[in-house]
Design a protein around this motif. Structure first.
Motif, PDB file in Angstrom:
ATOM      1  N   LEU A 142      -9.725  -4.596  -0.758  1.00 16.06           N
ATOM      2  CA  LEU A 142      -9.081  -3.426  -0.154  1.00 16.06           C
ATOM      3  C   LEU A 142      -8.389  -2.570  -1.213  1.00 16.06           C
ATOM      4  O   LEU A 142      -8.365  -1.334  -1.106  1.00 16.06           O
ATOM      5  CB  LEU A 142      -8.070  -3.882   0.898  1.00 16.06           C
ATOM      6  CG  LEU A 142      -8.661  -4.508   2.172  1.00 16.06           C
ATOM      7  CD1 LEU A 142      -7.552  -5.113   3.027  1.00 16.06           C
ATOM      8  CD2 LEU A 142      -9.452  -3.488   2.972  1.00 16.06           C
ATOM      9  N   ALA A 143      -7.843  -3.218  -2.235  1.00 16.09           N
ATOM     10  CA  ALA A 143      -7.135  -2.473  -3.283  1.00 16.09           C
ATOM     11  C   ALA A 143      -8.074  -1.649  -4.140  1.00 16.09           C
ATOM     12  O   ALA A 143      -7.659  -0.646  -4.745  1.00 16.09           O
ATOM     13  CB  ALA A 143      -6.345  -3.441  -4.156  1.00 16.09           C
ATOM     14  N   THR A 144      -9.344  -2.054  -4.238  1.00 14.23           N
ATOM     15  CA  THR A 144     -10.301  -1.319  -5.081  1.00 14.23           C
ATOM     16  C   THR A 144     -10.914  -0.116  -4.366  1.00 14.23           C
ATOM     17  O   THR A 144     -11.468   0.772  -5.030  1.00 14.23           O
ATOM     18  CB  THR A 144     -11.440  -2.242  -5.542  1.00 14.23           C
ATOM     19  OG1 THR A 144     -12.159  -2.710  -4.390  1.00 14.23           O
ATOM     20  CG2 THR A 144     -10.899  -3.424  -6.319  1.00 14.23           C
ATOM     21  N   PHE A 168      -4.812   8.359 -11.623  1.00 11.59           N
ATOM     22  CA  PHE A 168      -4.806   7.656 -10.339  1.00 11.59           C
ATOM     23  C   PHE A 168      -5.218   6.197 -10.535  1.00 11.59           C
ATOM     24  O   PHE A 168      -4.564   5.281 -10.014  1.00 11.59           O
ATOM     25  CB  PHE A 168      -5.760   8.345  -9.366  1.00 11.59           C
ATOM     26  CG  PHE A 168      -5.733   7.783  -7.973  1.00 11.59           C
ATOM     27  CD1 PHE A 168      -4.923   8.355  -7.008  1.00 11.59           C
ATOM     28  CD2 PHE A 168      -6.509   6.679  -7.624  1.00 11.59           C
ATOM     29  CE1 PHE A 168      -4.885   7.840  -5.717  1.00 11.59           C
ATOM     30  CE2 PHE A 168      -6.469   6.158  -6.348  1.00 11.59           C
ATOM     31  CZ  PHE A 168      -5.665   6.736  -5.385  1.00 11.59           C
ATOM     32  N   GLN A 169      -6.280   5.993 -11.294  1.00 11.88           N
ATOM     33  CA  GLN A 169      -6.765   4.627 -11.498  1.00 11.88           C
ATOM     34  C   GLN A 169      -5.745   3.771 -12.227  1.00 11.88           C
ATOM     35  O   GLN A 169      -5.456   2.633 -11.822  1.00 11.88           O
ATOM     36  CB  GLN A 169      -8.077   4.655 -12.279  1.00 11.88           C
ATOM     37  CG  GLN A 169      -8.670   3.270 -12.526  1.00 11.88           C
ATOM     38  CD  GLN A 169      -9.911   3.338 -13.394  1.00 11.88           C
ATOM     39  OE1 GLN A 169     -10.029   4.205 -14.269  1.00 11.88           O
ATOM     40  NE2 GLN A 169     -10.841   2.441 -13.168  1.00 11.88           N
ATOM     41  N   VAL A 181       0.839  -1.205   0.000  1.00 15.01           N
ATOM     42  CA  VAL A 181       0.000   0.000   0.000  1.00 15.01           C
ATOM     43  C   VAL A 181       0.871   1.251   0.000  1.00 15.01           C
ATOM     44  O   VAL A 181       0.618   2.207  -0.744  1.00 15.01           O
ATOM     45  CB  VAL A 181      -0.951  -0.004   1.210  1.00 15.01           C
ATOM     46  CG1 VAL A 181      -1.669   1.347   1.334  1.00 15.01           C
ATOM     47  CG2 VAL A 181      -1.980  -1.116   1.082  1.00 15.01           C
ATOM     48  N   ALA A 182       1.904   1.252   0.841  1.00 13.41           N
ATOM     49  CA  ALA A 182       2.795   2.418   0.906  1.00 13.41           C
ATOM     50  C   ALA A 182       3.487   2.651  -0.434  1.00 13.41           C
ATOM     51  O   ALA A 182       3.575   3.796  -0.914  1.00 13.41           O
ATOM     52  CB  ALA A 182       3.833   2.215   2.017  1.00 13.41           C
ATOM     53  N   LEU A 213       0.708  -2.771  -4.950  1.00 13.35           N
ATOM     54  CA  LEU A 213      -0.441  -3.635  -4.653  1.00 13.35           C
ATOM     55  C   LEU A 213      -0.735  -4.656  -5.754  1.00 13.35           C
ATOM     56  O   LEU A 213      -0.901  -5.846  -5.456  1.00 13.35           O
ATOM     57  CB  LEU A 213      -1.670  -2.767  -4.385  1.00 13.35           C
ATOM     58  CG  LEU A 213      -1.959  -2.431  -2.922  1.00 13.35           C
ATOM     59  CD1 LEU A 213      -3.167  -1.511  -2.830  1.00 13.35           C
ATOM     60  CD2 LEU A 213      -2.212  -3.694  -2.126  1.00 13.35           C
ATOM     61  N   PRO A 214      -0.835  -4.247  -7.024  1.00 16.64           N
ATOM     62  CA  PRO A 214      -1.116  -5.257  -8.056  1.00 16.64           C
ATOM     63  C   PRO A 214      -0.076  -6.365  -8.111  1.00 16.64           C
ATOM     64  O   PRO A 214      -0.424  -7.541  -8.259  1.00 16.64           O
ATOM     65  CB  PRO A 214      -1.135  -4.432  -9.355  1.00 16.64           C
ATOM     66  CG  PRO A 214      -1.472  -3.055  -8.918  1.00 16.64           C
ATOM     67  CD  PRO A 214      -0.813  -2.889  -7.592  1.00 16.64           C
ATOM     68  N   ARG A 215       1.190  -6.001  -7.972  1.00 16.02           N
ATOM     69  CA  ARG A 215       2.241  -7.014  -8.011  1.00 16.02           C
ATOM     70  C   ARG A 215       2.163  -7.918  -6.781  1.00 16.02           C
ATOM     71  O   ARG A 215       2.342  -9.138  -6.877  1.00 16.02           O
ATOM     72  CB  ARG A 215       3.606  -6.331  -8.081  1.00 16.02           C
ATOM     73  CG  ARG A 215       4.798  -7.298  -8.199  1.00 16.02           C
ATOM     74  CD  ARG A 215       4.864  -7.938  -9.577  1.00 16.02           C
ATOM     75  NE  ARG A 215       5.970  -8.886  -9.659  1.00 16.02           N
ATOM     76  CZ  ARG A 215       7.218  -8.557  -9.976  1.00 16.02           C
ATOM     77  NH1 ARG A 215       7.515  -7.293 -10.243  1.00 16.02           N
ATOM     78  NH2 ARG A 215       8.155  -9.482 -10.043  1.00 16.02           N
TER      79      ARG A 215
END
Length: 284
Positions: free
Chosen positions: A257-259, A208-209, A77-78, A230-232
């Motif tokens: 949480l990522a969405t 951003f998206q 996330v960071a 996050l995606p990785r």
């Protein structure tokens, strides 16, 4: 029944049918998200036995506790926040600057540059993955934060959106600014850019998206787990990095949480997004 009343009844029937079809399509598109949310609150045996059930039995938040305590989710996330903020800020500034130049400045080759921007938009991103890796490796920034940010900091679609908006601005505003002694950049920054708020918000949401959800670029840019976004990181979970078992609740809890940040940004700025998209698509 008169002809007028029959026409009114027919119009109401068509309206009801139209809304029914729209609601049906909305439910079809929303159902996978409902299943994702429900599965995130299931136990692993329940998720394996009833994968399409929208009701967790029993209801538990163990998957979310595992996401934060048993994975690298906080670090991902960071990293995603850092990359997304830098890329979004860079795109908003550089794309608007390039869009203004292509829309307003008269210079030799402007048409060719515009054509190249459109050509880049037509190139599938996957085609550029190997060249990106070679360039990053040659520059010596492979497996660094710079590799995650710099190749994404300018976007051809953003340049095009801003160019189309600036073309709709009356030239008289710039002429008045020049008569007051403003230079090119001062005119862009102080006069034209404040008028472009809908287009800028559209560009901010899209940037951003796309940067928050960017996965292919991270595959060729970094391999250090401490640099995973996050995606990785979620892809690593899906690939089974935590061991045996399907672990559907864990994976879908992380994906849910990522969405959330993208959904919040879109909901808050939705009306500006629609207005900006319409203005960006206006004809020259």
């Amino acid at each position: 029944m008169t002809a007028r009343s029959r026409r009114g009844a027919g119009a109401r029937v068509r309206t009801v049918l139209s809304y029914a079809v729209l609601i049906l399509f909305a439910l079809v598109f929303l159902y996978p998200f409902v299943i994702q949310t429900a599965t995130a609150f299931k136990t692993e045996p329940d998720a394996a036995a009833h994968p399409l059930s929208p009701i967790p039995d029993p209801f538990t938040a163990e998957a979310f506790a595992h996401v934060f305590g048993g994975t690298g989710f906080p670090l991902w996330v960071a990293n995603s926040l850092l990359v997304t903020v830098l890329v979004t800020a860079g795109r908003v500034f550089l794309d608007s600057l390039a869009g203004y130049a292509l829309a307003r400045l008269r210079f030799r080759g402007r048409g060719a540059v515009t054509a190249m921007v459109l050509a880049v938009m037509a190139v599938p991103g996957v085609v550029l993955l190997i060249p990106k890796f070679l360039v990053l490796n040659s520059l010596g920034i492979y497996d660094t934060y710079s590799a995650l940010v710099l190749p994404l900091i300018v976007d051809a679609a953003g340049v095009f959106i801003m160019r189309q908006f600036f073309l709709s601005v009356p030239p008289s505003l710039e002429e008045a600014a020049r008569m007051d002694g403003a230079g090119v950049f001062r005119t862009y920054w102080s006069v034209i850019l404040p008028m472009a708020r809908p287009a800028l918000i559209t560009l901010t949401i899209l940037s951003f998206q796309s940067s928050w959800n960017e996965f292919p670029h991270t595959v060729v840019a970094v391999q250090n787990p401490n640099l995973y976004t996050l995606p990785r990181g979620i892809a690593n979970l899906v690939a089974g990095s935590l061991g045996a078992g399907t672990q559907y609740p864990l994976k879908l809890a992380a994906a849910l949480l990522a969405t959330i940040p993208v959904a919040i940004i879109f909901i808050v700025f939705q009306r500006y997004f629609v207005r900006g998209a319409a203005e960006g698509a206006s004809k020259e």
